[in-house]
Design a protein around this motif. Structure first.
Motif, PDB file in Angstrom:
ATOM      1  N   LEU A 149       0.788  -1.235   0.000  1.00 50.65           N
ATOM      2  CA  LEU A 149       0.000   0.000   0.000  1.00 50.65           C
ATOM      3  C   LEU A 149       0.821   1.286   0.000  1.00 50.65           C
ATOM      4  CD1 LEU A 149      -3.005  -1.012   2.286  1.00 50.65           C
ATOM      5  CD2 LEU A 149      -2.729  -1.200  -0.188  1.00 50.65           C
ATOM      6  N   PRO A 150       2.088   1.293   0.437  1.00 51.34           N
ATOM      7  CA  PRO A 150       2.864   2.533   0.293  1.00 51.34           C
ATOM      8  C   PRO A 150       3.021   2.992  -1.151  1.00 51.34           C
ATOM      9  CG  PRO A 150       3.892   1.112   1.924  1.00 51.34           C
ATOM     10  CD  PRO A 150       2.802   0.312   1.280  1.00 51.34           C
ATOM     11  N   MET A 151       2.750   2.108  -2.121  1.00 60.07           N
ATOM     12  CA  MET A 151       2.859   2.481  -3.532  1.00 60.07           C
ATOM     13  C   MET A 151       1.678   3.312  -4.013  1.00 60.07           C
ATOM     14  SD  MET A 151       5.757   1.304  -4.410  1.00 60.07           S
ATOM     15  CE  MET A 151       6.294   1.564  -2.712  1.00 60.07           C
ATOM     16  N   VAL A 152       0.585   3.341  -3.259  1.00 58.02           N
ATOM     17  CA  VAL A 152      -0.566   4.167  -3.624  1.00 58.02           C
ATOM     18  C   VAL A 152      -0.173   5.636  -3.478  1.00 58.02           C
ATOM     19  CG1 VAL A 152      -2.945   4.757  -3.062  1.00 58.02           C
ATOM     20  CG2 VAL A 152      -2.187   2.385  -2.916  1.00 58.02           C
ATOM     21  N   SER A 153      -0.582   6.455  -4.425  1.00 56.74           N
ATOM     22  CA  SER A 153      -0.202   7.864  -4.423  1.00 56.74           C
ATOM     23  C   SER A 153      -0.628   8.558  -3.133  1.00 56.74           C
ATOM     24  CB  SER A 153      -0.838   8.591  -5.618  1.00 56.74           C
ATOM     25  OG  SER A 153      -0.388   8.037  -6.829  1.00 56.74           O
ATOM     26  N   GLU A 154       0.228   9.433  -2.643  1.00 53.06           N
ATOM     27  CA  GLU A 154      -0.075  10.209  -1.440  1.00 53.06           C
ATOM     28  C   GLU A 154      -1.343  11.027  -1.666  1.00 53.06           C
ATOM     29  OE1 GLU A 154       2.327  13.717   0.666  1.00 53.06           O
ATOM     30  OE2 GLU A 154       3.362  11.776   0.785  1.00 53.06           O
ATOM     31  N   GLY A 155      -2.184  11.084  -0.646  1.00 50.09           N
ATOM     32  CA  GLY A 155      -3.442  11.812  -0.736  1.00 50.09           C
ATOM     33  C   GLY A 155      -4.613  10.960  -1.177  1.00 50.09           C
ATOM     34  N   THR A 156      -4.321   9.754  -1.693  1.00 49.17           N
ATOM     35  CA  THR A 156      -5.392   8.852  -2.123  1.00 49.17           C
ATOM     36  C   THR A 156      -6.051   8.214  -0.911  1.00 49.17           C
ATOM     37  OG1 THR A 156      -4.256   8.352  -4.195  1.00 49.17           O
ATOM     38  CG2 THR A 156      -5.925   6.779  -3.465  1.00 49.17           C
ATOM     39  N   SER A 157      -7.364   8.221  -0.886  1.00 45.87           N
ATOM     40  CA  SER A 157      -8.117   7.623   0.212  1.00 45.87           C
ATOM     41  C   SER A 157      -8.119   6.108   0.080  1.00 45.87           C
ATOM     42  CB  SER A 157      -9.554   8.153   0.208  1.00 45.87           C
ATOM     43  OG  SER A 157     -10.328   7.508   1.195  1.00 45.87           O
ATOM     44  N   LEU A 158      -7.721   5.411   1.164  1.00 44.02           N
ATOM     45  CA  LEU A 158      -7.669   3.951   1.172  1.00 44.02           C
ATOM     46  C   LEU A 158      -8.746   3.396   2.092  1.00 44.02           C
ATOM     47  CD1 LEU A 158      -3.847   3.183   1.436  1.00 44.02           C
ATOM     48  CD2 LEU A 158      -5.376   2.319  -0.337  1.00 44.02           C
ATOM     49  N   ARG A 159      -9.473   2.394   1.578  1.00 39.05           N
ATOM     50  CA  ARG A 159     -10.424   1.650   2.405  1.00 39.05           C
ATOM     51  C   ARG A 159     -10.027   0.183   2.371  1.00 39.05           C
ATOM     52  NH1 ARG A 159     -15.977   2.502  -0.156  1.00 39.05           N
ATOM     53  NH2 ARG A 159     -14.720   2.524  -2.057  1.00 39.05           N
ATOM     54  N   LEU A 160      -9.956  -0.431   3.524  1.00 37.69           N
ATOM     55  CA  LEU A 160      -9.560  -1.831   3.631  1.00 37.69           C
ATOM     56  C   LEU A 160     -10.726  -2.641   4.178  1.00 37.69           C
ATOM     57  CD1 LEU A 160      -6.037  -1.417   5.326  1.00 37.69           C
ATOM     58  CD2 LEU A 160      -6.667  -1.135   2.913  1.00 37.69           C
ATOM     59  N   LEU A 161     -11.055  -3.744   3.503  1.00 35.47           N
ATOM     60  CA  LEU A 161     -12.133  -4.624   3.940  1.00 35.47           C
ATOM     61  C   LEU A 161     -11.563  -6.028   4.122  1.00 35.47           C
ATOM     62  CD1 LEU A 161     -15.164  -4.979   4.530  1.00 35.47           C
ATOM     63  CD2 LEU A 161     -15.504  -5.426   2.079  1.00 35.47           C
ATOM     64  N   ALA A 162     -11.571  -6.512   5.360  1.00 39.54           N
ATOM     65  CA  ALA A 162     -11.016  -7.828   5.688  1.00 39.54           C
ATOM     66  C   ALA A 162     -12.002  -8.594   6.554  1.00 39.54           C
ATOM     67  CB  ALA A 162      -9.676  -7.668   6.409  1.00 39.54           C
ATOM     68  N   SER A 163     -11.686  -9.854   6.799  1.00 38.39           N
ATOM     69  CA  SER A 163     -12.516 -10.662   7.696  1.00 38.39           C
ATOM     70  C   SER A 163     -12.285 -10.230   9.141  1.00 38.39           C
ATOM     71  CB  SER A 163     -12.165 -12.138   7.534  1.00 38.39           C
ATOM     72  OG  SER A 163     -12.745 -12.907   8.570  1.00 38.39           O
ATOM     73  N   SER A 164     -13.324 -10.349   9.950  1.00 41.99           N
ATOM     74  CA  SER A 164     -13.197 -10.001  11.370  1.00 41.99           C
ATOM     75  C   SER A 164     -12.167 -10.869  12.082  1.00 41.99           C
ATOM     76  CB  SER A 164     -14.558 -10.124  12.064  1.00 41.99           C
ATOM     77  OG  SER A 164     -15.070 -11.445  11.928  1.00 41.99           O
TER      78      SER A 164
END
Length: 251
Positions: A149-164
């Motif tokens: 995920l550090p490769m995603v451009s700065e300022g880009t909103s990240l949402r993570l969906l994983a199992s509980s």
């Protein structure tokens, strides 16, 4: 009806490339005993044989047919020998399809053990993401945050969906450390879905959806992997489904 190679479009070759990569990734474990005629194995062999004929022609199809018959009835040692020959035919067909596929498609298949190639393929997608990004991975852990995920451009909103279940694996703590380090520059939000609700591994931005055959923490480590862009019609359905899952998941 099988198309002649000269009659195939770039889209045809792209589809064949992805199908061959998926077949190789899905290779079943061949039992050590003589009972190798399970439904799963026969279905896999049938799909593989059809693709070999489609891409490589009748000569390789006949070779495959002979190997398949020998593998199903041979001793354990001879069965593994035949499977190696079958893999050789599949990899040759994959190389042929890749040569003819669009440039953007190439490299989507990652052989087992090529973890760096997996990193390169996935981070290449992440660098090019447009708008907000949703990452879906039931087994996501800190590896996604440290390696990808550090490769995603700065300022880009990240949402993570994983199992509980990943709550016990330290994922929330990793997200908290990310927030502490990237205050205001790399917004991120984690939500956890009910156990067994998530099966796909996806990267979604505002334009495209990409599918990963394995989780971020295991991609191409022990078995081949595929990273591919999802077709527009399927992408739309997945976007709607996982947006609903995101909204229903626990922050």
């Amino acid at each position: 009806m099988m198309k002649l190679p000269g009659m195939r479009t770039s889209a045809d070759w792209e589809a064949l490339y992805h199908q061959l990569g998926q077949i190789i990734s899905d290779e079943p474990k061949i039992p050590s005993g003589n009972n190798r005629g399970s439904g799963d194995i026969l279905r896999w062999l049938g799909r593989a044989e059809a693709l070999i004929e489609e891409v490589s022609g009748l000569a390789d199809h006949h070779k495959f047919d002979s190997m398949r018959k020998t593998m199903l009835t041979a001793t354990a040692t001879d069965a593994e020998t035949q499977m190696r020959h079958i893999r050789g035919l599949l990899y040759a067909a994959l190389a042929n399809a890749e040569l003819n596929a669009p440039t953007a498609t190439k490299g989507a298949f990652i052989p087992a053990g090529n973890a760096f190639d997996a990193l390169t393929a996935v981070t290449g997608i992440l660098r090019g993401c447009v708008g907000s990004v949703l990452i879906v991975d039931p087994y996501m852990d800190a590896v996604a945050l440290t390696d990808f995920l550090p490769m995603v451009s700065e300022g880009t909103s990240l949402r993570l969906l994983a199992s509980s279940k990943q709550k016990a694996a330290g994922l929330p703590e990793a997200v908290d450390r990310w927030k502490a380090q990237h205050v205001g520059t790399r917004p991120i939000e984690l939500r956890l879905a009910a156990p067994r609700l998530l099966h796909d591994r996806l990267i979604m931005d505002d334009v495209n959806v990409w599918s990963l055959s394995q989780s971020f923490n295991a991609i191409a480590k022990r078995s081949p992997a595929m990273v591919q862009r999802v077709s527009a019609d399927i992408a739309s359905a997945k976007r709607d489904a996982f947006t609903d899952m995101w909204q229903g998941a626990t922050p």
